[in-house]
Design an enzyme around this catalytic site. Structure first.
Site, short mmCIF file in Angstrom:
data_model
loop_
_atom_site.label_atom_id
_atom_site.label_comp_id
_atom_site.label_asym_id
_atom_site.label_seq_id
_atom_site.Cartn_x
_atom_site.Cartn_y
_atom_site.Cartn_z
N CYS A 261 21.74 -23.27 -10.61
CA CYS A 261 21.83 -23.85 -9.26
C CYS A 261 21.88 -25.23 -9.91
CB CYS A 261 21.61 -23.25 -7.44
SG CYS A 261 21.60 -21.74 -6.86
N1 SAJ Z 1 12.09 -27.42 -10.85
C1 SAJ Z 1 10.68 -27.99 -11.56
N2 SAJ Z 1 9.85 -28.55 -10.30
C2 SAJ Z 1 9.97 -28.36 -8.69
C3 SAJ Z 1 11.24 -27.29 -9.07
C4 SAJ Z 1 11.85 -26.83 -9.40
O1 SAJ Z 1 10.65 -28.40 -12.27
O2 SAJ Z 1 9.04 -29.57 -8.34
C5 SAJ Z 1 12.59 -26.70 -11.97
C6 SAJ Z 1 12.23 -24.70 -12.22
O3 SAJ Z 1 11.03 -25.03 -12.78
C7 SAJ Z 1 13.60 -24.28 -12.17
C8 SAJ Z 1 14.61 -25.11 -11.18
O4 SAJ Z 1 14.24 -26.12 -11.04
O5 SAJ Z 1 13.77 -24.01 -13.56
C9 SAJ Z 1 14.94 -24.98 -10.14
O6 SAJ Z 1 13.87 -24.27 -9.69
P1 SAJ Z 1 14.05 -23.87 -7.69
O7 SAJ Z 1 12.94 -24.42 -7.04
O8 SAJ Z 1 15.43 -25.44 -7.07
O9 SAJ Z 1 15.01 -22.69 -7.67
P2 SAJ Z 1 15.93 -22.15 -7.68
O10 SAJ Z 1 17.40 -23.03 -8.69
O11 SAJ Z 1 16.24 -20.74 -8.19
O12 SAJ Z 1 17.68 -22.86 -6.66
C10 SAJ Z 1 17.51 -22.30 -5.50
C11 SAJ Z 1 17.93 -22.12 -4.66
N3 SAJ Z 1 19.12 -21.87 -2.86
C12 SAJ Z 1 19.77 -21.64 -3.11
O13 SAJ Z 1 21.11 -22.31 -3.52
C13 SAJ Z 1 20.08 -20.74 -1.76
C14 SAJ Z 1 17.85 -23.86 -3.86
O14 SAJ Z 1 18.24 -24.27 -2.51
C15 SAJ Z 1 16.24 -23.12 -3.03
O15 SAJ Z 1 15.78 -25.17 -2.31
C16 SAJ Z 1 15.11 -22.98 -4.30
O16 SAJ Z 1 16.27 -21.73 -4.66
C17 SAJ Z 1 14.27 -22.92 -3.83
O17 SAJ Z 1 13.89 -23.89 -3.01
O18 SAJ Z 1 13.43 -22.01 -4.64
#
Ligand code: SAJ
Length: 421
Positions: A261
């Site tokens: 995403c």
């Molecule tokens: N990451 C960081 N720092 C952060 C948060 C994330 O480096 O503070 C990295 C993670 O390690 C990962 C990437 O970013 O590699 C994405 O992480 P993410 O927490 O955004 O997780 P996703 O990609 O699974 O995003 C999903 C999304 N859900 C949908 O699209 C329905 C996002 O909108 C959600 O907010 C997110 O999950 C969530 O909050 O878990």
């Protein structure tokens, strides 16, 4: 037996949604081009970690949830939900070919009065400009003969604190009547519906949600690089800023941006914006910073080994956690893969441990997860915590390791052999 709802695409979005509707008493038929998925659903066997066999099996056995590969089945349903992938092409542009294929396959079986909803994440305009004309191919008019809406998926794999029912759902119809029809459909399994004025608005809502994350993650990643230069502890700074009870949201730096995403969705908007002669500079800058992180992290690993008078070339590097985020097995766009590639290119001897990822053969790497036993930790020249899965005793690990680089602030600091981003 006819179904109430057809769901096109039985993946990490479609299957949990199908289960939620079936549990709410709707007869759901999943259509997927992957016969293994079809067979698994028919057998009540889940392939999605968020859906247990104990939930799926009774629904399949009762006939409330069925599956098949034939799009003709949509003819007997009241609503058709499109939940198929929207990846980027090789040149980082939107690839909506799977959405187009689904709409084209639905069209010949579309009936007056039906509702079609696009759930796939995509650029504003997709529903109106791509999906509607394909569905209208045999003469029915969207918004007149059938309802058409967009409702972006908000399924977050692995999350348990918010479910399909408790996560508010945005819905934007081609006409107010389309919006109302879609709201009424989702109301059977979603507590809070958020109507918006158009499918375009709904499409942009989803992109904003994920661009918000990409830009803020890039901000703290840039701060991490600056703090390294200024010899400040970025984690201390973020933790202290997070004490502000309002107007702040905590993001943490890391080795880069992974997943299906966040690294992808922003480029759906920047591509669309260029068609309006508009440069989305925040998105481009965030992408540049986030893409830089694996390279920055390899530099930091090299520095840490250098302090121990060890060249990267020939050093044994143990990577802990290769999936894109904690406690999931998905490695799509995982920065760990880039780190492994870069370190391998410098001659490092790479191994990894990730209980959620048995091997990286599909990623073209002849690597399998190793157990953290038999001296694996002790013999590594450096242990790098790239994705901090729960269930690992990081303090014990640090005690056994010669050198640690902790990219996720998961390891207790010891002022000596534990380096931190
Ligand atoms: N990451 C960081 N720092 C952060 C948060 C994330 O480096 O503070 C990295 C993670 O390690 C990962 C990437 O970013 O590699 C994405 O992480 P993410 O927490 O955004 O997780 P996703 O990609 O699974 O995003 C999903 C999304 N859900 C949908 O699209 C329905 C996002 O909108 C959600 O907010 C997110 O999950 C969530 O909050 O878990």
């Amino acid at each position: 037996m006819p179904s109430d709802i057809a769901i096109i695409g039985a993946g990490y979005v479609g299957l949990p949604l199908a289960v939620a509707f079936a549990q709410a008493g709707q007869r759901v038929h999943c259509i997927d081009t992957d016969p293994d998925k079809v067979d698994a659903i028919a057998a009540g066997r889940s392939y999605i970690s968020d859906v247990g066999d104990d939930v799926l099996a009774p629904l399949a056995a009762s006939g409330m949830l069925t599956a098949g590969g034939d799009f003709a089945a949509v003819a007997d349903t009241g609503a058709i939900l499109i939940c198929v992938p929207t990846p980027l092409s090789d040149n980082r542009e939107p690839n909506v070919s799977i959405v187009a294929a689904a709409a084209s396959a639905i069209a010949p079986h579309l009936r007056p009065g039906q509702l079609v909803v696009l759930e796939s994440t995509t650029y504003p305009g997709t529903t109106r400009e791509l999906v509607a004309p394909l569905l209208e191919r045999d003469g029915l008019r969207a918004g007149q003969d059938f309802h058409l809406a967009m409702s972006p998926e908000r399924i977050d794999p692995g999350r348990t604190d918010h479910t399909v029912r408790t996560t508010p759902k945005v819905v934007g119809g081609l006409t107010p009547a389309c919006t109302d029809r879609a709201v009424a459909l989702y109301a059977v399994c979603v507590d809070t519906l958020i109507p918006v004025s158009s499918p375009d608005a709904a499409e942009l809502v989803k992109l904003l949600e994920n661009i918000f994350r990409s830009v803020n993650i890039a901000l703290v990643n840039e701060l991490a690089m600056l703090c390294d230069r200024m010899q400040l502890d970025v984690w201390e700074v973020i933790d202290a800023a997070a004490t502000k009870p309002y107007g702040f949201m905590r993001f943490t730096p890391g080795p880069g941006l992974g997943g299906h995403c966040i690294p992808i969705d922003p480029f759906y908007l920047s591509w669309r914006a260029r068609q309006f002669d508009f440069q989305t500079e925040f998105i481009e800058l965030a992408g540049k910073v986030n893409t830089t992180m694996p390279y920055f992290c390899v530099e930091r690993i090299s520095e840490a080994l250098n302090q121990a008078r060890k060249p990267v070339n020939g050093s044994r590097v143990l990577v802990l956690g290769v999936s894109y985020k904690p406690d999931v097995g998905d490695v799509r766009e995982s920065p760990a893969l880039k780190l492994i590639e870069l370190l391998g290119g410098l001659g490092a001897d790479i191994s990894y441990h990730d209980a959620f990822v048995p091997d990286l053969l599909e990623q073209g790497l002849d690597l399998r997860s190793v157990e953290l036993a038999d001296g694996v930790v002790e013999s590594a020249d450096i242990v790098c915590v790239v994705t901090a899965h729960s269930g690992i005793d990081y303090a014990d690990l640090a005690g056994r390791a010669q050198l640690v680089f902790d990219f996720r602030n998961a390891v207790p600091r010891d002022g000596g052999k534990v380096h931190v981003l």
